[in-house]
Write a protein that holds these residues in place. Structure first.
Motif, mmCIF file in Angstrom:
data_model
loop_
_atom_site.group_PDB
_atom_site.id
_atom_site.type_symbol
_atom_site.label_atom_id
_atom_site.label_comp_id
_atom_site.label_asym_id
_atom_site.label_seq_id
_atom_site.Cartn_x
_atom_site.Cartn_y
_atom_site.Cartn_z
ATOM 1 N N GLN A 253 0.829 -1.198 0.000
ATOM 2 C CA GLN A 253 0.000 0.000 0.000
ATOM 3 C C GLN A 253 0.869 1.255 0.000
ATOM 4 O O GLN A 253 2.001 1.238 0.488
ATOM 5 C CB GLN A 253 -0.900 0.020 1.248
ATOM 6 N N GLN A 268 3.347 2.335 -7.819
ATOM 7 C CA GLN A 268 2.158 2.951 -7.225
ATOM 8 C C GLN A 268 1.052 3.083 -8.261
ATOM 9 O O GLN A 268 -0.131 2.853 -7.956
ATOM 10 C CB GLN A 268 2.496 4.326 -6.634
ATOM 11 N N ARG A 269 1.392 3.417 -9.504
ATOM 12 C CA ARG A 269 0.396 3.530 -10.566
ATOM 13 C C ARG A 269 -0.271 2.178 -10.844
ATOM 14 O O ARG A 269 -1.481 2.120 -11.103
ATOM 15 C CB ARG A 269 1.040 4.080 -11.838
ATOM 16 N N GLU A 272 -2.697 1.521 -8.043
ATOM 17 C CA GLU A 272 -3.874 2.389 -8.234
ATOM 18 C C GLU A 272 -4.785 1.841 -9.331
ATOM 19 O O GLU A 272 -6.018 1.885 -9.205
ATOM 20 C CB GLU A 272 -3.405 3.801 -8.589
ATOM 21 N N THR A 273 -4.183 1.315 -10.390
ATOM 22 C CA THR A 273 -4.976 0.745 -11.478
ATOM 23 C C THR A 273 -5.740 -0.482 -11.010
ATOM 24 O O THR A 273 -6.927 -0.660 -11.332
ATOM 25 C CB THR A 273 -4.071 0.390 -12.664
ATOM 26 N N HIS A 276 -8.447 1.046 -8.507
ATOM 27 C CA HIS A 276 -9.395 2.082 -8.931
ATOM 28 C C HIS A 276 -9.705 2.054 -10.433
ATOM 29 O O HIS A 276 -10.464 2.895 -10.904
ATOM 30 C CB HIS A 276 -8.849 3.465 -8.565
ATOM 31 N N PRO A 279 -4.497 4.683 -13.162
ATOM 32 C CA PRO A 279 -3.493 5.340 -12.327
ATOM 33 C C PRO A 279 -3.915 6.748 -11.928
ATOM 34 O O PRO A 279 -4.623 7.431 -12.675
ATOM 35 C CB PRO A 279 -2.257 5.375 -13.233
ATOM 36 N N ARG A 280 -3.479 7.158 -10.749
ATOM 37 C CA ARG A 280 -3.796 8.505 -10.260
ATOM 38 C C ARG A 280 -2.552 9.360 -10.045
ATOM 39 O O ARG A 280 -2.648 10.586 -9.979
ATOM 40 C CB ARG A 280 -4.573 8.393 -8.943
ATOM 41 N N THR A 281 -1.402 8.725 -9.901
ATOM 42 C CA THR A 281 -0.155 9.451 -9.642
ATOM 43 C C THR A 281 0.560 9.717 -10.958
ATOM 44 O O THR A 281 0.884 8.770 -11.684
ATOM 45 C CB THR A 281 0.770 8.642 -8.715
#
Length: 317
Positions: A253, A268-269, A272-273, A276, A279-281
C-alpha cells in the motif's frame, strides 16, 4: 571505509561526514585496480553538495532485478505476463556506465513518462569468469545507492524490438558516498538490511525494506553477470528497484494509506490501477523534487542523500 569524489579527486570521508582527506589514488577506479586508499594530505571540510558520484565513470554497469515483485508489477502495468523462470533466473541489462552527481537535475521530456527508481548497487573488485555466488559476494568492495531513471513511455516500444534498453535508460544518479561492506551494520555478506527512503516533493513516497523480498542476493547477481565473462575491478551491479509485498503477499500500500510505499512511481500507478481502474499518480514533471536515502539498522544515513529536481529538457516541447 567511506569514500567520495570531490573536485575529481578520491577522498576518504570521516565518520561524521563533516571532513575528508585526499586518498593516494586519484580515483576510486584507480584504487580498485591496485592503487592505495591511504590518506595523502590534510583534512578538509566536506560539503556533500559538492560531491560527484563516488565512481563517476566506470566501464561496466549491469543492472539486475533482484526484487521480483517489482518486475511483476511493472510488467502488469504494460500488460505483459511474467514468466515463472524470472523467480529462478535473474533479469539483467547493461546500462549507461556514467553516473550523475547526487544533486544533478533530472532532464525530462513530458512525453517520456519519467520515473525514479531507488536501488542499491555494489562496486566489485576483479571477478573471474564463472565465479560462484560465494566468490561473487567476496568480490564486493563497496556499496552505494542509485536513482536509476526510467523513461516509462519509451520502454514498451524499445523492448518490443527484443534487444534491451538504450534510450529509455539515461544515466543514473548516485549517492555521494560509497561504503565498504564491513562498515555497514546491516550487511549480512550478500544483502544489506535497512530502509530505502524516498520523498517526492517533500512527502514520504516509500519506506521499503532492502533486506526483504530480495529474491537474488548480490553474490548471485555478481555470479550471474560473470557466467561467461570476467568482470574487471570497478564493475557496478545494481539491485534493481527495491520492492516489498505486504504481509498478505499483495503488492503493498502507499505510505499515505499506512503501507511501506514504493521505490518508483510505476509500482504505485499499477496498484492504483488494480484498486481504482486507472493510475492517479503522474510521472515526474518539471519542478518535482526527488529525495532518496538509505537508513541503516542503527538509523544512520551512511551513503548520504540523492536530491534531484526535474527540469524540462531543452529543445523539446
Amino acid at each position: 571505509m567511506r569514500l567520495a569524489t570531490v573536485n575529481d579527486r578520491l577522498v576518504l570521508v570521516s565518520e561524521d561526514a563533516q571532513t575528508c582527506v585526499p586518498a593516494q589514488s586519484v580515483s576510486l577506479l584507480a584504487a580498485l585496480r591496485g592503487g592505495s586508499y591511504a590518506p595523502d594530505g590534510d583534512a578538509l571540510a566536506l560539503d556533500p553538495a559538492q560531491c560527484a558520484a563516488p565512481l563517476p565513470v566506470s566501464h561496466t554497469f549491469l543492472d539486475g532485478s533482484a526484487y521480483v515483485n517489482h518486475v511483476d508489477l511493472v510488467r502488469r502495468a504494460r500488460g505483459a505476463e511474467m514468466p515463472e523462470r524470472f523467480w529462478t533466473d535473474p533479469l539483467m541489462y547493461q546500462g549507461c556506465a556514467v553516473f550523475e552527481a547526487p544533486n544533478a537535475p533530472i532532464l525530462a521530456d513530458p512525453a517520456w513518462g519519467t520515473d525514479f527508481e531507488a536501488e542499491l548497487a555494489v562496486i566489485t573488485g576483479d571477478v573471474p569468469c564463472g565465479a560462484s555466488p560465494e566468490e561473487g559476494a567476496a568480490a564486493i568492495r563497496f556499496v552505494t545507492v542509485l536513482n536509476d531513471i526510467s523513461l516509462r513511455a519509451l520502454i514498451p516500444d524499445e523492448l518490443s524490438k527484443g534487444f534491451g534498453f538504450v534510450q529509455s535508460k539515461p544515466p543514473s544518479a548516485c549517492a555521494p558516498f560509497a561504503v565498504s561492506p564491513e562498515a555497514l551494520p546491516g550487511w549480512d555478506g550478500a544483502r544489506l538490511h535497512g530502509t530505502m527512503c524516498i520523498d517526492l516533493n517533500g512527502k514520504p513516497f516509500g519506506r521499503v525494506q532492502t533486506g526483504e523480498g530480495m529474491t537474488f542476493d548480490f553474490g548471485q547477481l555478481v555470479a550471474h553477470a560473470a557466467k561467461t565473462r570476467a568482470l574487471p575491478a570497478g564493475t557496478v551491479i545494481g539491485s534493481g528497484t527495491v520492492s516489498n509485498r505486504d504481509a498478505q503477499g499483495g503488492p503493498g500500500q502507499p505510505v499515505a494509506d499506512g503501507g511501506l510505499g514504493y521505490a518508483c512511481i510505476a509500482e504505485q500507478r499499477t496498484v492504483e490501477t488494480l484498486a481504482h481502474g486507472g493510475p492517479r499518480t503522474p510521472f515526474l514533471t518539471e519542478g518535482d523534487q526527488v529525495t532518496i536515502w538509505f537508513e541503516d539498522t542503527e538509523g544512520n544515513r551512511p551513503f548520504g542523500d540523492i536530491s534531484q529536481t526535474v527540469k524540462h529538457r531543452a529543445g523539446h516541447d
